[in-house]
Design a protein around this motif. Structure first.
Motif, mmCIF file in Angstrom:
data_model
loop_
_atom_site.group_PDB
_atom_site.id
_atom_site.type_symbol
_atom_site.label_atom_id
_atom_site.label_comp_id
_atom_site.label_asym_id
_atom_site.label_seq_id
_atom_site.Cartn_x
_atom_site.Cartn_y
_atom_site.Cartn_z
ATOM 1 N N VAL A 1 0.626 -1.392 -0.045
ATOM 2 C CA VAL A 1 0.043 -0.208 0.164
ATOM 3 C C VAL A 1 0.822 1.510 0.072
ATOM 4 O O VAL A 1 0.419 2.544 -0.336
ATOM 5 C CB VAL A 1 -1.402 -0.372 1.347
ATOM 6 N N ILE A 2 2.008 1.524 0.576
ATOM 7 C CA ILE A 2 2.895 2.333 0.725
ATOM 8 C C ILE A 2 3.456 2.480 -0.364
ATOM 9 O O ILE A 2 3.243 3.550 -1.249
ATOM 10 C CB ILE A 2 4.232 2.225 1.537
ATOM 11 N N ALA A 3 3.834 1.673 -1.560
ATOM 12 C CA ALA A 3 4.514 1.122 -2.367
ATOM 13 C C ALA A 3 3.412 2.657 -3.673
ATOM 14 O O ALA A 3 4.028 2.809 -4.667
ATOM 15 C CB ALA A 3 5.003 0.456 -3.094
ATOM 16 N N ASP A 4 2.583 1.578 -3.198
ATOM 17 C CA ASP A 4 1.184 1.841 -4.194
ATOM 18 C C ASP A 4 1.054 4.073 -3.917
ATOM 19 O O ASP A 4 0.644 4.642 -4.869
ATOM 20 C CB ASP A 4 -0.280 1.231 -4.053
ATOM 21 N N CYS A 5 0.737 4.031 -2.712
ATOM 22 C CA CYS A 5 1.125 5.352 -2.560
ATOM 23 C C CYS A 5 1.869 6.243 -3.078
ATOM 24 O O CYS A 5 1.761 7.406 -3.964
ATOM 25 C CB CYS A 5 0.840 5.896 -0.345
ATOM 26 N N LEU A 6 2.490 6.119 -3.139
ATOM 27 C CA LEU A 6 4.352 6.919 -3.270
ATOM 28 C C LEU A 6 4.621 6.845 -4.786
ATOM 29 O O LEU A 6 4.773 8.055 -5.507
ATOM 30 C CB LEU A 6 5.598 6.236 -2.711
ATOM 31 N N ALA A 7 4.251 5.428 -5.296
ATOM 32 C CA ALA A 7 3.686 5.565 -6.837
ATOM 33 C C ALA A 7 2.270 6.864 -7.514
ATOM 34 O O ALA A 7 2.231 6.095 -8.913
ATOM 35 C CB ALA A 7 3.539 4.604 -7.501
ATOM 36 N N GLY A 8 1.790 7.017 -6.832
ATOM 37 C CA GLY A 8 0.667 7.881 -7.560
ATOM 38 C C GLY A 8 -1.133 6.934 -8.126
ATOM 39 O O GLY A 8 -1.843 7.386 -7.854
ATOM 40 N N ARG A 9 -0.591 5.531 -7.759
ATOM 41 C CA ARG A 9 -1.721 5.136 -7.654
ATOM 42 C C ARG A 9 -3.052 5.438 -7.044
ATOM 43 O O ARG A 9 -4.117 5.542 -8.253
ATOM 44 C CB ARG A 9 -1.834 3.372 -7.144
ATOM 45 N N TYR A 10 -3.306 5.802 -5.960
ATOM 46 C CA TYR A 10 -4.812 6.244 -4.991
ATOM 47 C C TYR A 10 -4.532 7.892 -5.702
ATOM 48 O O TYR A 10 -5.771 8.301 -6.057
ATOM 49 C CB TYR A 10 -4.864 6.488 -3.630
ATOM 50 N N ARG A 11 -3.943 8.551 -6.365
ATOM 51 C CA ARG A 11 -4.006 9.827 -6.401
ATOM 52 C C ARG A 11 -4.920 10.091 -7.974
ATOM 53 O O ARG A 11 -5.481 10.649 -8.509
ATOM 54 C CB ARG A 11 -2.699 11.002 -6.423
ATOM 55 N N ARG A 12 -4.304 8.838 -8.848
ATOM 56 C CA ARG A 12 -4.548 8.561 -9.909
ATOM 57 C C ARG A 12 -6.102 8.012 -9.984
ATOM 58 O O ARG A 12 -7.082 8.368 -10.696
ATOM 59 C CB ARG A 12 -4.097 7.896 -11.114
ATOM 60 N N GLU A 13 -6.546 7.165 -8.781
ATOM 61 C CA GLU A 13 -7.852 7.065 -8.817
ATOM 62 C C GLU A 13 -8.234 7.555 -8.317
ATOM 63 O O GLU A 13 -9.770 8.134 -8.740
ATOM 64 C CB GLU A 13 -7.825 5.625 -7.756
ATOM 65 N N LEU A 14 -8.531 8.845 -7.576
ATOM 66 C CA LEU A 14 -9.349 9.788 -6.861
ATOM 67 C C LEU A 14 -9.608 11.020 -8.497
ATOM 68 O O LEU A 14 -10.677 11.309 -8.250
ATOM 69 C CB LEU A 14 -8.450 10.975 -6.233
ATOM 70 N N GLU A 15 -8.422 11.297 -9.133
ATOM 71 C CA GLU A 15 -8.645 11.998 -9.946
ATOM 72 C C GLU A 15 -10.046 11.330 -10.826
ATOM 73 O O GLU A 15 -10.448 12.403 -11.492
ATOM 74 C CB GLU A 15 -7.471 12.130 -10.642
ATOM 75 N N ALA A 16 -9.461 10.167 -11.242
ATOM 76 C CA ALA A 16 -10.268 9.449 -11.430
ATOM 77 C C ALA A 16 -11.847 9.816 -11.400
ATOM 78 O O ALA A 16 -12.920 10.148 -12.459
ATOM 79 C CB ALA A 16 -10.155 8.005 -12.255
ATOM 80 N N GLU A 17 -12.017 9.802 -9.778
ATOM 81 C CA GLU A 17 -13.526 10.032 -9.491
ATOM 82 C C GLU A 17 -13.780 11.682 -9.637
ATOM 83 O O GLU A 17 -14.885 11.908 -9.893
ATOM 84 C CB GLU A 17 -13.587 9.613 -8.518
ATOM 85 N N PHE A 18 -13.034 11.873 -9.129
ATOM 86 C CA PHE A 18 -13.123 13.773 -8.629
ATOM 87 C C PHE A 18 -12.656 15.053 -9.951
ATOM 88 O O PHE A 18 -13.345 16.116 -9.251
ATOM 89 C CB PHE A 18 -12.856 14.180 -7.911
ATOM 90 N N GLY A 19 -12.048 14.326 -10.116
ATOM 91 C CA GLY A 19 -11.307 15.283 -10.923
ATOM 92 C C GLY A 19 -10.504 15.974 -10.758
ATOM 93 O O GLY A 19 -9.369 15.212 -9.801
ATOM 94 N N ASP A 20 -10.055 17.663 -11.236
ATOM 95 C CA ASP A 20 -9.193 18.011 -11.044
ATOM 96 C C ASP A 20 -9.104 18.418 -9.667
ATOM 97 O O ASP A 20 -9.916 17.776 -8.803
ATOM 98 C CB ASP A 20 -9.137 19.067 -11.611
ATOM 99 N N LEU A 21 -7.938 17.835 -8.578
ATOM 100 C CA LEU A 21 -7.864 17.692 -6.899
ATOM 101 C C LEU A 21 -7.633 18.981 -6.148
ATOM 102 O O LEU A 21 -6.620 20.048 -5.593
ATOM 103 C CB LEU A 21 -6.743 17.210 -6.615
#
Ligand SMILES: [Zn+2]
Length: 138
Positions: free
Chosen positions: A63-83
């Motif tokens: 999970v830490i590796a995914d956080c640092l790689a930006g996976r969750y950020r991309r998921e948030l941007e896909a769901e909510f658009g510009d952060l």
């Protein structure tokens, strides 16, 4: 329990704990009250610490590796658009350097000299890497 990560604020630790729980990893927070009461000593005790059981340690590191790689950020941007991240007001670039203002640093130094209390410095002056524009937070 195995120590997984330490944070300087309880808010960050709780956000990370929630991320772990969303991945079905139980987590435990320690040090929150001490850091809230004695923030200047947060680093001395390792900050607000997040623990997981040893059986979940490998998944938690993923999970830490995914956080640092930006996976969750991309998921948030896909769901909510510009952060609504900070961007250069002139060219729109998200690449910039930030620092505290000299006035803020002087006030923090004076506060420390007079009271012995250390307050965190906020980075409120930004310089765009793309166009060199300089701006301040309000
Ligand atoms: Zn710019």
């Amino acid at each position: 329990m195995q120590l997984l990560a330490g944070f300087l604020s309880a808010r960050e630790a709780h956000i990370f704990k929630t991320r772990l729980e969303a991945s079905n990893i139980g987590a435990f927070i320690q040090g929150e009250d001490f850091v809230n009461m004695y923030w200047p000593f947060a680093m001395a005790i390792g900050g607000v610490r997040v623990y997981v059981v040893e059986a979940d340690l490998e998944c938690a590191h993923a999970v830490i590796a995914d956080c640092l790689a930006g996976r969750y950020r991309r998921e948030l941007e896909a769901e909510f658009g510009d952060l609504d991240d900070t961007k250069c007001p002139r060219c729109g670039s998200a690449s910039f350097k930030s620092r505290s203002s000299r006035l803020d640093m002087a006030m923090l130094a004076a506060t420390f000299f007079l009271s012995g209390i250390i307050f965190p410095a906020r980075a409120r002056v930004h310089v765009c890497d793309a166009c060199g524009h300089r701006w301040h937070d309000d």
